[in-house]
Design a protein around this motif. Structure first.
Motif, PDB file in Angstrom:
ATOM      1  N   SER A  56      38.877 107.587 -25.357  1.00  0.00           N
ATOM      2  CA  SER A  56      39.775 106.876 -24.431  1.00  0.00           C
ATOM      3  C   SER A  56      39.326 107.062 -22.986  1.00  0.00           C
TER       4      SER A  56
ATOM      5  N   VAL B 126      41.707 105.777 -29.930  1.00  0.00           N
ATOM      6  CA  VAL B 126      40.642 106.042 -28.946  1.00  0.00           C
ATOM      7  C   VAL B 126      39.553 104.970 -29.030  1.00  0.00           C
TER       8      VAL B 126
ATOM      9  N   ASN C 204      40.922 101.733 -27.370  1.00  0.00           N
ATOM     10  CA  ASN C 204      40.885 101.845 -25.905  1.00  0.00           C
ATOM     11  C   ASN C 204      39.478 101.627 -25.357  1.00  0.00           C
TER      12      ASN C 204
ATOM     13  N   ASP D 218      36.506 112.456 -26.084  1.00  0.00           N
ATOM     14  CA  ASP D 218      37.704 111.631 -25.983  1.00  0.00           C
ATOM     15  C   ASP D 218      37.272 110.219 -25.607  1.00  0.00           C
TER      16      ASP D 218
ATOM     17  N   ARG E 285      38.304  98.217 -23.191  1.00  0.00           N
ATOM     18  CA  ARG E 285      37.842  98.363 -21.805  1.00  0.00           C
ATOM     19  C   ARG E 285      36.523  97.623 -21.607  1.00  0.00           C
TER      20      ARG E 285
ATOM     21  N   SER F  13      47.587 101.390 -28.334  1.00  0.00           N
ATOM     22  CA  SER F  13      46.514 101.278 -27.334  1.00  0.00           C
ATOM     23  C   SER F  13      47.094 100.988 -25.955  1.00  0.00           C
TER      24      SER F  13
END
Length: 554
Positions: free
Chosen positions: A358, A105, A108, A356, A112, A37
């Motif tokens: 990420s 993914v 991440n 995606d 966040r 990550s």
């Protein structure tokens, strides 16, 4: 190697481990750097360990490692995404492989948005019995080696711990060592991963029998005592919640009561009645583990997924304590990590589906149908990424404005803030409305705007000053202030505060003229940024020592 790269496309993929041999043989490898990550776990307020009921989501979809295994994304139409991160505290990626390493993914996207991610270690059926006999009955050296590997894997791939799910009977020797294994694993995870967690699933009992209890009791207490929490099975009744509450004592919030959204077995709620289970769980002050909320996608279908998803989480919102953002800069284009097109500066650069996670942005609160207002995701138009945030509402007769709470914040306000906003008003008369940002602060007698001679605002509401052009030092970064295009309007603001603590960031939609009619509006939000002027003015760190490897020309 096929474990690390898709054999059809050669693209890097996320993977799991099968069996004890693969787990014990695992070593970090240059091929799996894609799986590490790249997003540290963002801070949040209140911290995860604070004393209030938590919400865990356990994601189990068709065996796992679907399109989410493609680390650099895929051209998937109508994929499953999760974005109500503000409402949950822990995300578990579940599959029936022995060692489920969460696809990077997901780590991440969750990190966040301040949510830790757990993998799953599972043993089941007769193969599970043999596996447990091999490492648990074998004594300290054998179970210590498994604990060490699991802690190393979480540390290497930078996720946050494990759900442990032993779903088979155990011999007397194996079950005798089980609490010691859990204690050892928990200690190793805590030391290897800051904020790491180990959670035990309610399955085997102190005598090694496999019998789900649907509560915390004397039969499974020793496993709860050895780790960070218990995830109960789903077939509980109210009296079991009451007994669990008494038994847990001060560790009330470490019991995650299982709720199966598919409503299988003799359960309370499920589907759009999941709120019934949560209401009961919260009455006893317990945490909740929502299992398979992908029901919305799998059962109701892909077509209206985003509307159904907002409806589902909106129905639970009153039972889900949210967490606040506590660091700046805050910057988001509201992208879900998917789209039917890719937008850049308002322009549709590339038509075609993509997925995606990420690339998912920081997600806002999604206040669902607050009377005259709804918040949803718009894939048809965006400033950057795949989607924008669509606000639709009505300003009631005689009122001038409505406010939409986008983010809850909890941090000391820097002396000077810059805020930028990109929006697009849709509909017949966009000129009838103005759109602006509002910042609220926590009540305090010492908080002032600008210079100390100005009076404190009533109820701490501040309307940042509109800047026609950004200050020279920030002109490059804040090019946004001039860059409305493709129908987007951009605005730049500044706000000076003294001794204040930030509370909320809201969007205000006002009418230009007072009216006795109700007026409807649709506003797309393309980007919001809240920046601490002092840190923005500093030059960004230089990137150095860039290398490229594993090139393949086709």
């Amino acid at each position: 190697p096929a474990r690390y790269f898709d054999t059809k496309t050669t693209e890097p993929i996320s993977f799991f481990l099968t069996g004890l041999e693969e787990l014990l043989a695992w070593q970090p490898n240059s091929n799996d750097e894609f799986n590490v990550s790249a997003v540290p776990l963002a801070q949040r307020q209140p911290p995860l360990r604070s004393r209030r009921p938590r919400t865990l989501v356990c994601h189990d979809m068709r065996g796992g490692y679907l399109e989410d295994r493609f680390i650099q994304g895929s051209a998937t139409r109508n994929p499953y995404v999760f974005y109500h991160w503000r409402y949950i505290d822990i995300f578990v990626y579940f599959s029936h492989h022995t060692v489920t390493i969460p696809p990077v993914v997901w780590t991440n996207a969750a990190h966040r948005n301040s949510v830790p991610v757990l993998g799953t270690f599972i043993t089941e059926w007769t193969d599970g019995e043999k596996l447990c006999e091999a490492f648990l009955a074998g004594g300290e050296e054998a179970y210590g080696a498994v604990a060490e590997q699991l802690a190393r894997i979480a540390q290497h791939y930078r996720f946050d711990g494990w759900l442990i799910n032993i779903e088979n009977t155990l011999s007397a020797a194996a079950v005798g060592n089980l609490p010691l294994f859990l204690q050892d694993l928990t200690a190793r995870v805590h030391s290897a991963v800051p904020g790491g967690l180990v959670i035990w699933y309610d399955s085997v009992l102190r005598d090694g029998t496999l019998r789900w209890q649907n509560e915390l009791n004397d039969q499974n207490r020793m496993f709860f005592d050895a780790c960070d929490g218990l995830f109960t099975n789903y077939n509980w009744k109210e009296e079991q919640l009451e007994r669990t509450q008494r038994m847990a004592g001060p560790r009330l919030n470490d019991v995650y009561v299982g709720v199966d959204v598919f409503g299988r077995g003799d359960v309370i709620g499920g589907g759009f009645d999941t709120d019934k289970s949560l209401r009961l769980i919260r009455q006893f002050g317990l945490s909740a583990a929502i299992f398979a909320p992908g029901w919305v996608y799998e059962h109701l279908g892909k077509e209206n997924f985003l509307q159904n998803e907002n409806r589902f989480w909106g129905s639970l919102a009153e039972y889900l304590p949210t967490h606040s953002i506590c660091t700046l800069p805050l910057t988001t284009s509201f992208s879900l990590g998917m789209g039917t097109s890719t937008f850049l500066d308002g322009k549709d650069e590339d038509s075609g589906p993509w997925y995606d996670l990420s690339a998912q942005d920081i997600q806002p609160l999604y206040p669902e149908q607050q009377g005259m207002l709804s918040t949803s995701c718009c894939l048809q138009d965006a400033w950057c990424g795949g989607s924008s945030l669509q606000l639709q509402g009505t300003i009631p007769p005689g009122e001038e404005r409505v406010a939409v709470r986008l983010f809850s914040l909890q941090m000391p306000a820097p002396p000077k803030l810059f805020l930028t906003l990109l929006y697009k008003l849709e509909g017949a008369q966009p000129d009838d409305f103005t759109v602006a940002l509002e910042v609220t602060t926590w009540d305090s007698g010492i908080c002032f705007e600008g210079n100390p001679t100005s009076l404190p605002e009533p109820n701490g509401r501040y309307h940042p000053r509109f800047l026609p052009a950004p200050p020279p030092s920030l002109a490059k970064l804040l090019a946004a202030c001039h860059r409305g295009s493709y129908g987007w309007t951009s605005r730049c603001y500044e706000l000076e505060l003294q001794d204040c603590s930030l509370r909320d960031l809201s969007l205000i939609v006002s009418r230009q003229q007072p009216s006795l009619q109700e007026t409807s509006f649709t506003c797309l939000l393309g980007e919001v940024r809240v920046l601490d002027t002092a840190s923005v003015a500093a030059s960004p760190p230089q990137v150095y020592a860039v290398t490229a490897s594993q090139l393949w020309w086709q």
